[in-house]
Design a protein around this motif. Sequence first.
Motif, mmCIF file in Angstrom:
data_model
loop_
_atom_site.group_PDB
_atom_site.id
_atom_site.type_symbol
_atom_site.label_atom_id
_atom_site.label_comp_id
_atom_site.label_asym_id
_atom_site.label_seq_id
_atom_site.Cartn_x
_atom_site.Cartn_y
_atom_site.Cartn_z
ATOM 1 N N ARG A 201 0.793 -1.229 0.000
ATOM 2 C CA ARG A 201 0.000 0.000 0.000
ATOM 3 C C ARG A 201 0.825 1.280 0.000
ATOM 4 O O ARG A 201 0.262 2.371 -0.081
ATOM 5 C CB ARG A 201 -0.927 0.012 1.217
ATOM 6 C CG ARG A 201 -2.004 -1.069 1.177
ATOM 7 C CD ARG A 201 -2.970 -0.903 2.319
ATOM 8 N NE ARG A 201 -4.044 -1.890 2.255
ATOM 9 C CZ ARG A 201 -5.069 -1.932 3.089
ATOM 10 N NH1 ARG A 201 -5.161 -1.034 4.072
ATOM 11 N NH2 ARG A 201 -6.001 -2.862 2.963
ATOM 12 N N GLN B 87 -2.061 4.078 -0.107
ATOM 13 C CA GLN B 87 -3.372 3.701 -0.618
ATOM 14 C C GLN B 87 -4.101 2.866 0.438
ATOM 15 O O GLN B 87 -3.897 1.651 0.515
ATOM 16 C CB GLN B 87 -3.237 2.908 -1.914
ATOM 17 C CG GLN B 87 -2.703 3.743 -3.077
ATOM 18 C CD GLN B 87 -2.642 2.944 -4.358
ATOM 19 O OE1 GLN B 87 -1.921 1.957 -4.445
ATOM 20 N NE2 GLN B 87 -3.399 3.378 -5.352
ATOM 21 N N PRO B 88 -4.963 3.505 1.238
ATOM 22 C CA PRO B 88 -5.683 2.751 2.264
ATOM 23 C C PRO B 88 -6.726 1.814 1.687
ATOM 24 O O PRO B 88 -7.145 0.860 2.333
ATOM 25 C CB PRO B 88 -6.337 3.855 3.104
ATOM 26 C CG PRO B 88 -6.448 5.019 2.180
ATOM 27 C CD PRO B 88 -5.263 4.938 1.272
ATOM 28 N N GLY B 89 -7.151 2.087 0.445
ATOM 29 C CA GLY B 89 -8.145 1.238 -0.194
ATOM 30 C C GLY B 89 -8.099 1.404 -1.695
ATOM 31 O O GLY B 89 -7.365 2.243 -2.222
ATOM 32 N N PRO B 90 -8.879 0.625 -2.428
ATOM 33 C CA PRO B 90 -8.821 0.683 -3.898
ATOM 34 C C PRO B 90 -9.317 1.996 -4.484
ATOM 35 O O PRO B 90 -8.992 2.314 -5.624
ATOM 36 C CB PRO B 90 -9.710 -0.493 -4.330
ATOM 37 C CG PRO B 90 -10.644 -0.714 -3.170
ATOM 38 C CD PRO B 90 -9.834 -0.382 -1.950
ATOM 39 N N LEU B 91 -10.073 2.779 -3.750
ATOM 40 C CA LEU B 91 -10.648 4.014 -4.278
ATOM 41 C C LEU B 91 -10.059 5.272 -3.659
ATOM 42 O O LEU B 91 -10.547 6.377 -3.906
ATOM 43 C CB LEU B 91 -12.171 4.018 -4.059
ATOM 44 C CG LEU B 91 -12.944 2.858 -4.705
ATOM 45 C CD1 LEU B 91 -14.427 2.983 -4.399
ATOM 46 C CD2 LEU B 91 -12.718 2.834 -6.214
ATOM 47 N N ALA B 92 -9.019 5.136 -2.848
ATOM 48 C CA ALA B 92 -8.456 6.317 -2.176
ATOM 49 C C ALA B 92 -6.941 6.205 -2.103
ATOM 50 O O ALA B 92 -6.381 5.105 -2.049
ATOM 51 C CB ALA B 92 -9.036 6.445 -0.770
ATOM 52 N N SER B 93 -6.275 7.353 -2.128
ATOM 53 C CA SER B 93 -4.820 7.414 -1.971
ATOM 54 C C SER B 93 -4.435 8.757 -1.374
ATOM 55 O O SER B 93 -5.120 9.768 -1.585
ATOM 56 C CB SER B 93 -4.101 7.209 -3.311
ATOM 57 O OG SER B 93 -4.380 8.280 -4.192
#
Length: 203
Positions: A144, A180-186
Amino acid sequence: SPAGDTLPVLAAANARIVVEPGRAMRRRDDERGDGSADAGRGALAAFARGLELETLARVSERSTTARKGRLLLFDAAQFQRDDATIRGETVVREEATWTAPGGGASLRARYGRTDVEDNSVEGARREELRHESLVRVRGAVSPRVTAEAQWEPRRTRQRANGSESSRLAADFVEAEGTFQPGPLASVSLSARLGLEREPRLRE
C-alpha cells in the motif's frame, strides 16, 4: 551580427536512438515458446529485460557563412563560428531506465549537455554551456505504500564577448510518498528542496 554573406541559412537535424534489450529477449522467447528461456542466466538476464537506453542528438545552426553547401552537409567546422554564426545550438542527451520484474521498482538516470552560441545582437557575443542530470528511484515499500526520490543537479557556464563569464550551480532534491488505504483512495505527500548559487563573474 557576424560578418559574411548577408543572407543567413539555417541547418537543423535531430537523431534519436532507442535500445530495448528486454523487448528483443521477449520476442525471442515468444518465438521459442518458452517464457523461462533465460531462467538459468540469473540476475543479468532479469536486469537486461527491464533496461531501456535512449540517445538524443539535436543540432541547429543559423549562419551567414559563404560556405552554405558545407554547412548543409553538416561540416562540423562550419558550426558555432564567431565570424559567421548568428545562433547555434547543440544538444546531446543520454537516458537509461530500468524497471524491475513485476514493476515494483524503477530507476531512471539522465544526462544532458546543451551548447549555445548567440551572436544575434550586434557587438554582444554570448556563449552558454549547460549540464543537466537527473537520477530518480521509485519503489514499493509495502503493498500500500510507494516511495520516490529524485536528485537533479544543474550546472551552467556563460561567457560574454569571449572574456567575462559567470557560473550557476543548482541542485534539486525531491521526495514523494503515496499511501493507498483502499482501492478508491490514496494519500500523497511530497517535498522539493533546492540549492542555487548565484552567478559570479570570472576573469
